[in-house]
Design a protein around this motif. Structure first.
Motif, PDB file in Angstrom:
ATOM      1  N   ARG A 182       0.930  -1.124  -0.233  1.00  0.00           N
ATOM      2  CA  ARG A 182       0.267  -0.162   0.137  1.00  0.00           C
ATOM      3  C   ARG A 182       0.650   1.014  -0.229  1.00  0.00           C
ATOM      4  N   ILE A 183       1.852   1.165   1.053  1.00  0.00           N
ATOM      5  CA  ILE A 183       2.871   2.782   1.116  1.00  0.00           C
ATOM      6  C   ILE A 183       4.148   2.525  -0.148  1.00  0.00           C
ATOM      7  N   VAL A 184       3.720   1.488  -1.013  1.00  0.00           N
ATOM      8  CA  VAL A 184       4.667   1.653  -2.464  1.00  0.00           C
ATOM      9  C   VAL A 184       3.855   1.797  -3.836  1.00  0.00           C
ATOM     10  N   ARG A 185       2.128   1.713  -3.534  1.00  0.00           N
ATOM     11  CA  ARG A 185       1.500   2.114  -4.635  1.00  0.00           C
ATOM     12  C   ARG A 185       0.911   3.727  -4.189  1.00  0.00           C
ATOM     13  N   GLN A 186       0.635   4.316  -2.849  1.00  0.00           N
ATOM     14  CA  GLN A 186       0.785   5.856  -2.365  1.00  0.00           C
ATOM     15  C   GLN A 186       2.067   6.422  -2.829  1.00  0.00           C
TER      16      GLN A 186
END
Length: 373
Positions: A228-232
């Motif tokens: 999720r962090i990477v995608r954000q």
């Protein structure tokens, strides 16, 4: 020396891109996995062997090299490149990760971090200015800003304080970094809190540095949180700079990161697994101690060009690991590094060929893509 990053190909369906990061010691083609040489050596691997794996850029550790042998000795030896006989690009981390990993022996305040040496208990006062001085003496192509990496789990208030310090320390790093032939990268923090990640990405991106990293992942959080962090954060980073995801070296996580615009990765995993008798094959971890390999005289991975696969057999590697022979650990370390470098370069090839979104996003072990790189 002007550091610059050029994008050479893009995936039309994801954020993946290929690029060339130009440094004083050569060009790093991206996406690219970078082996970790904590103490100016990738454990058990010679520089010539390391080059044969396809590695182009290597990391070393500021904190540990400060302890032994000391940055002045490295500087007197001509800098890290000459000291360890590696003529390709290099990066040094800042010591910020030790703020996280050595949390039981440090004290943090706005000025910096006070450690007790894990070697002899001596006091070590590490500030942004001191981190820059050490890294300039070590002389790698890329220096990392000194940051506070909060542990997982941590409260939003704790992570917000770490972000505030990281941003303030970055300004001090920029003010004290004066080595023109060394690039300084900033680091985005923010833990698992979207608001803080967005704010940190905005602040660090605004500094106009030659590259930008995302830290504070792979520190114990669930994989889905990392994703999720990477995608954000990936889409929030400046498009014309290299994006470095720190401490990540597993295949699904690298594939997801590349799909979201990340270019560089590092991890101690390949040599650590090798020292414990494990090999990365087709996205799986094989324990070479297992009896099923005892009579298996086939190559470890017929598609791999490393010495473990082209010269030796699974049975021989099993024998070396069972008898605790050093050669077995070296061969598996070479194999694992080769696997991660091959995987990252295969993603680049897929981007150029227009098939990244089908083959690598998402990538799963034993999918067709697992056997084409």
């Amino acid at each position: 020396m002007s550091f610059h990053f050029e994008i050479t190909a893009r995936c039309t369906r994801t954020g993946a891109r290929c690029g060339c990061f130009h440094t004083p010691h050569g060009v790093v083609t991206t996406p690219r996995f970078m082996p970790v040489g904590t103490l100016a050596t990738v454990k058990g691997v010679t520089p010539a062997q390391l080059k044969d794996t396809g590695a182009e850029m290597v990391l070393s550790n500021t904190f540990h090299l400060h302890l032994q042998p000391g940055e002045q000795i490295v500087a007197d030896g001509g800098g890290l490149h000459r000291f360890m006989a590696w003529d390709g690009p290099m990066l040094t981390d800042s010591g910020g990760f030790q703020v996280f990993s050595l949390g039981d022996i440090n004290t943090i305040n706005d000025r910096g971090v006070v450690f007790r040496s894990p070697r002899d208990g001596a006091r070590i006062d590490l500030t942004p200015e001191r981190s820059m001085a050490i890294q300039m003496a070590l002389g790698a192509d890329v220096a990392m800003a000194f940051d506070q990496c909060p542990p997982y789990p941590a409260t939003e208030a704790e992570v917000e304080l770490a972000c505030r310090r990281t941003h303030a320390w970055l300004e001090r790093c920029i003010s004290s970094h004066t080595k023109s032939d060394q690039a300084l990268f900033g680091i985005v923090q923010g833990g698992c809190f979207p608001r803080l990640r967005e704010e940190s990405a905005r602040v660090v991106s605004s500094m106009g540095l030659p590259g930008i990293a995302v830290g504070g992942v792979s520190v114990g959080e669930p994989a889905k949180e990392m994703h999720r962090i990477v995608r954000q954060v990936g889409p929030l980073l400046p498009d014309d700079k290299p994006h470095y995801l720190m401490g990540v070296g597993t295949l699904p996580e690298m594939a997801i990161a590349v799909a979201n615009g990340f270019d560089l990765f590092d991890c101690v995993l390949p040599t650590r697994l090798g020292r414990h008798g494990a090999a990365l094959v087709g996205g799986e971890r094989w324990n070479l101690k297992n009896a099923r390999f005892r009579h298996d005289h086939s190559p470890l991975d017929p598609s791999c060009s490393c010495p473990a696969c082209t010269v030796h057999t699974r049975a021989y590697l099993h024998h070396l690991i069972k008898t605790d022979e050093l050669l077995g650990k070296i061969l598996l370390s070479l194999h694992n590094i080769t696997q991660l470098v091959r995987f990252s370069t295969a993603m680049g090839r897929a981007i150029r060929d227009g098939c990244f979104s089908e083959d690598f996003a998402p990538w799963e072990p034993n999918s067709p893509a697992a056997h084409t790189w």
